[in-house]
Motif scaffolding. Structure first.
Motif, PDB file in Angstrom:
ATOM      1  N   LEU A   1       3.372 -26.524  82.429  1.00  0.00           N
ATOM      2  CA  LEU A   1       3.061 -27.294  80.912  1.00  0.00           C
ATOM      3  C   LEU A   1       1.435 -26.979  80.964  1.00  0.00           C
ATOM      4  O   LEU A   1       0.518 -27.394  81.797  1.00  0.00           O
ATOM      5  N   LEU A   2       1.014 -26.535  79.728  1.00  0.00           N
ATOM      6  CA  LEU A   2      -0.363 -26.170  79.614  1.00  0.00           C
ATOM      7  C   LEU A   2      -0.961 -27.451  78.287  1.00  0.00           C
ATOM      8  O   LEU A   2      -0.158 -27.460  77.505  1.00  0.00           O
ATOM      9  N   LEU A   3      -2.106 -27.715  78.599  1.00  0.00           N
ATOM     10  CA  LEU A   3      -2.492 -28.484  77.637  1.00  0.00           C
ATOM     11  C   LEU A   3      -4.119 -28.190  77.226  1.00  0.00           C
ATOM     12  O   LEU A   3      -4.852 -28.050  78.425  1.00  0.00           O
ATOM     13  N   GLU A   4      -4.424 -27.678  76.129  1.00  0.00           N
ATOM     14  CA  GLU A   4      -5.816 -27.430  75.902  1.00  0.00           C
ATOM     15  C   GLU A   4      -6.150 -28.117  74.387  1.00  0.00           C
ATOM     16  O   GLU A   4      -5.360 -28.561  73.583  1.00  0.00           O
ATOM     17  N   ASN A   5      -7.513 -27.955  74.091  1.00  0.00           N
ATOM     18  CA  ASN A   5      -8.250 -28.226  72.884  1.00  0.00           C
ATOM     19  C   ASN A   5      -8.034 -27.202  71.942  1.00  0.00           C
ATOM     20  O   ASN A   5      -8.193 -26.064  72.380  1.00  0.00           O
ATOM     21  N   ILE A   6      -7.935 -27.475  70.595  1.00  0.00           N
ATOM     22  CA  ILE A   6      -7.740 -26.444  69.730  1.00  0.00           C
ATOM     23  C   ILE A   6      -8.810 -26.812  68.484  1.00  0.00           C
ATOM     24  O   ILE A   6      -8.924 -28.099  68.322  1.00  0.00           O
ATOM     25  N   TYR A   7      -9.429 -26.114  67.800  1.00  0.00           N
ATOM     26  CA  TYR A   7     -10.149 -26.241  66.781  1.00  0.00           C
ATOM     27  C   TYR A   7     -10.008 -25.322  65.506  1.00  0.00           C
ATOM     28  O   TYR A   7     -10.599 -24.484  65.070  1.00  0.00           O
ATOM     29  N   PRO A   8      -8.798 -25.834  64.711  1.00  0.00           N
ATOM     30  CA  PRO A   8      -8.448 -24.973  63.709  1.00  0.00           C
ATOM     31  C   PRO A   8      -9.497 -24.864  62.453  1.00  0.00           C
ATOM     32  O   PRO A   8     -10.022 -25.905  62.258  1.00  0.00           O
ATOM     33  N   ASP A   9      -9.537 -23.761  61.996  1.00  0.00           N
ATOM     34  CA  ASP A   9     -10.314 -23.611  60.876  1.00  0.00           C
ATOM     35  C   ASP A   9      -9.815 -24.363  59.439  1.00  0.00           C
ATOM     36  O   ASP A   9     -10.653 -24.887  58.887  1.00  0.00           O
ATOM     37  N   ASN A  10      -8.444 -24.343  59.507  1.00  0.00           N
ATOM     38  CA  ASN A  10      -7.822 -25.008  58.331  1.00  0.00           C
ATOM     39  C   ASN A  10      -6.713 -26.221  58.932  1.00  0.00           C
ATOM     40  O   ASN A  10      -5.477 -25.771  59.245  1.00  0.00           O
ATOM     41  N   PRO A  11      -7.037 -27.259  59.334  1.00  0.00           N
ATOM     42  CA  PRO A  11      -6.135 -28.088  59.838  1.00  0.00           C
ATOM     43  C   PRO A  11      -4.921 -28.255  59.113  1.00  0.00           C
ATOM     44  O   PRO A  11      -3.911 -28.474  59.596  1.00  0.00           O
ATOM     45  N   GLN A  12      -4.957 -28.385  57.818  1.00  0.00           N
ATOM     46  CA  GLN A  12      -3.923 -28.554  56.821  1.00  0.00           C
ATOM     47  C   GLN A  12      -3.095 -27.361  57.092  1.00  0.00           C
ATOM     48  O   GLN A  12      -1.732 -27.730  57.042  1.00  0.00           O
ATOM     49  N   LEU A  13      -3.335 -26.080  56.895  1.00  0.00           N
ATOM     50  CA  LEU A  13      -2.575 -25.040  56.997  1.00  0.00           C
ATOM     51  C   LEU A  13      -1.934 -25.092  58.217  1.00  0.00           C
ATOM     52  O   LEU A  13      -0.660 -24.631  58.516  1.00  0.00           O
ATOM     53  N   MET A  14      -2.557 -25.363  59.237  1.00  0.00           N
ATOM     54  CA  MET A  14      -1.989 -25.424  60.703  1.00  0.00           C
ATOM     55  C   MET A  14      -0.542 -26.563  60.836  1.00  0.00           C
ATOM     56  O   MET A  14       0.363 -26.086  61.182  1.00  0.00           O
ATOM     57  N   LEU A  15      -0.900 -27.576  60.433  1.00  0.00           N
ATOM     58  CA  LEU A  15      -0.014 -28.639  60.478  1.00  0.00           C
ATOM     59  C   LEU A  15       1.127 -28.263  59.584  1.00  0.00           C
ATOM     60  O   LEU A  15       2.348 -28.656  59.860  1.00  0.00           O
ATOM     61  N   ASP A  16       0.924 -27.554  58.523  1.00  0.00           N
ATOM     62  CA  ASP A  16       1.977 -27.230  57.872  1.00  0.00           C
ATOM     63  C   ASP A  16       3.061 -26.209  58.346  1.00  0.00           C
ATOM     64  O   ASP A  16       4.151 -26.064  57.927  1.00  0.00           O
ATOM     65  N   GLU A  17       2.710 -25.506  59.424  1.00  0.00           N
ATOM     66  CA  GLU A  17       3.505 -24.691  60.239  1.00  0.00           C
ATOM     67  C   GLU A  17       4.500 -25.433  61.244  1.00  0.00           C
ATOM     68  O   GLU A  17       5.064 -24.898  61.880  1.00  0.00           O
ATOM     69  N   PHE A  18       4.305 -26.730  61.497  1.00  0.00           N
ATOM     70  CA  PHE A  18       4.933 -27.558  62.458  1.00  0.00           C
ATOM     71  C   PHE A  18       5.722 -28.457  61.723  1.00  0.00           C
ATOM     72  O   PHE A  18       5.403 -28.870  60.505  1.00  0.00           O
ATOM     73  N   SER A  19       6.309 -29.133  62.239  1.00  0.00           N
ATOM     74  CA  SER A  19       7.306 -30.341  61.737  1.00  0.00           C
ATOM     75  C   SER A  19       6.872 -31.716  62.504  1.00  0.00           C
ATOM     76  O   SER A  19       6.346 -31.803  63.847  1.00  0.00           O
ATOM     77  N   GLN A  20       6.588 -32.713  61.770  1.00  0.00           N
ATOM     78  CA  GLN A  20       6.179 -34.060  62.130  1.00  0.00           C
ATOM     79  C   GLN A  20       7.296 -34.572  63.066  1.00  0.00           C
ATOM     80  O   GLN A  20       8.564 -34.722  62.678  1.00  0.00           O
ATOM     81  N   ALA A  21       6.900 -35.042  64.267  1.00  0.00           N
ATOM     82  CA  ALA A  21       8.304 -35.582  65.378  1.00  0.00           C
ATOM     83  C   ALA A  21       8.605 -36.960  64.753  1.00  0.00           C
ATOM     84  O   ALA A  21       7.776 -37.731  64.561  1.00  0.00           O
ATOM     85  N   GLN A  22       9.770 -37.182  64.467  1.00  0.00           N
ATOM     86  CA  GLN A  22      10.472 -38.609  64.359  1.00  0.00           C
ATOM     87  C   GLN A  22      11.273 -38.923  65.390  1.00  0.00           C
ATOM     88  O   GLN A  22      12.161 -38.236  66.038  1.00  0.00           O
ATOM     89  N   LEU A  23      11.165 -40.241  66.111  1.00  0.00           N
ATOM     90  CA  LEU A  23      11.712 -40.356  67.300  1.00  0.00           C
ATOM     91  C   LEU A  23      12.335 -41.620  67.385  1.00  0.00           C
ATOM     92  O   LEU A  23      11.989 -42.721  66.483  1.00  0.00           O
ATOM     93  N   SER A  24      13.128 -41.813  68.423  1.00  0.00           N
ATOM     94  CA  SER A  24      13.733 -43.280  68.879  1.00  0.00           C
ATOM     95  C   SER A  24      13.781 -43.148  70.351  1.00  0.00           C
ATOM     96  O   SER A  24      13.789 -42.382  71.051  1.00  0.00           O
ATOM     97  N   LEU A  25      13.638 -44.392  70.974  1.00  0.00           N
ATOM     98  CA  LEU A  25      13.558 -44.789  72.441  1.00  0.00           C
ATOM     99  C   LEU A  25      15.072 -45.169  72.600  1.00  0.00           C
ATOM    100  O   LEU A  25      15.948 -45.593  72.155  1.00  0.00           O
ATOM    101  N   HIS A  26      15.090 -44.626  74.068  1.00  0.00           N
ATOM    102  CA  HIS A  26      16.104 -45.030  74.555  1.00  0.00           C
ATOM    103  C   HIS A  26      15.894 -44.872  76.296  1.00  0.00           C
ATOM    104  O   HIS A  26      15.156 -44.366  76.712  1.00  0.00           O
ATOM    105  N   LYS A  27      16.594 -45.814  77.141  1.00  0.00           N
ATOM    106  CA  LYS A  27      16.293 -45.826  78.612  1.00  0.00           C
ATOM    107  C   LYS A  27      17.448 -45.306  79.305  1.00  0.00           C
ATOM    108  O   LYS A  27      18.695 -45.408  78.932  1.00  0.00           O
TER     109      LYS A  27
END
Length: 207
Positions: free
Chosen positions: A181-207
């Protein structure tokens, strides 16, 4: 002739003075660039040692699990709420040298001892925080213990009205259930364009 030489000398002195002034301006600009860069580094997240104390300060209850679905509507423009900071955590699966380069792992995201949500596959979630030092955690939610124990931690020095982007990459090999598992900072030139390439997570909880 002496007058001409004197005039020429004055011109040379004036030119030299202007050159010195230009050099001073460039030096001040360079010093400002260094200062801005230092402030940027200070305001970004930095990796933290994975220890029991740090895990408790950043992650949530490990008995809590998430079900995540991707939401494919266009991303809203990234901005920070008034006097707060906004943090985006983006999941991008895959890694060089691994058998499974597009696994849709569920990655829990915690801050200051509470889960903020989770990503799955090519997705992102975001949340707002008060300015100041915060402890961030990402953890692979899995039925396999070797993956479920994978944790990365970071401290975020959040500044008001700033937006931060962190990229998490889960990587695994199907044959032995070993992962990273890798974690890093990123500094996108165009944040809106970058986010458009991904989907927003919709979630529900369960135990």
């Amino acid at each position: 002739l002496q007058l001409k030489n004197a005039a020429a000398a004055e011109i040379n002195v004036e030119t030299a003075t202007q050159s010195v002034e230009t050099a001073e301006i460039k030096l001040k600009a360079a010093e400002q660039d260094v200062e801005d860069a230092e402030q940027s580094v200070e305001a970004s997240s930095r990796s933290v040692e994975v220890s029991a104390q740090n895990i408790e300060a950043a992650c949530g209850d490990f008995h809590v699990n998430f079900r995540v679905k991707a939401h494919s509507t266009p991303a809203a423009a990234p901005f920070a709420e008034n006097e707060k900071a906004r943090i985006y955590v983006i999941e991008e699966p895959g890694g060089v040298g691994y058998q499974a380069t597009n696994i849709e792992a569920t990655i829990r995201v915690g801050m200051d001892g509470h889960w903020m949500g989770a990503d799955k596959g090519n997705s992102y979630l975001f949340f707002s925080v008060e300015p100041g030092e915060h402890h961030l955690c990402v953890n692979w939610q899995s039925v396999y213990a070797s993956l479920n124990h994978l944790i990365r931690l970071a401290d975020v020095n959040a500044q008001p009205n700033r937006v931060y982007y962190l990229l998490v990459r889960p990587m695994t090999d199907y044959y032995d259930n070993y992962g990273r598992l890798l974690l890093e900072n990123i500094y996108p030139d165009n944040p809106q364009l970058m986010l458009d390439e991904f989907s927003q997570a919709q979630l529900s909880l369960h135990k």
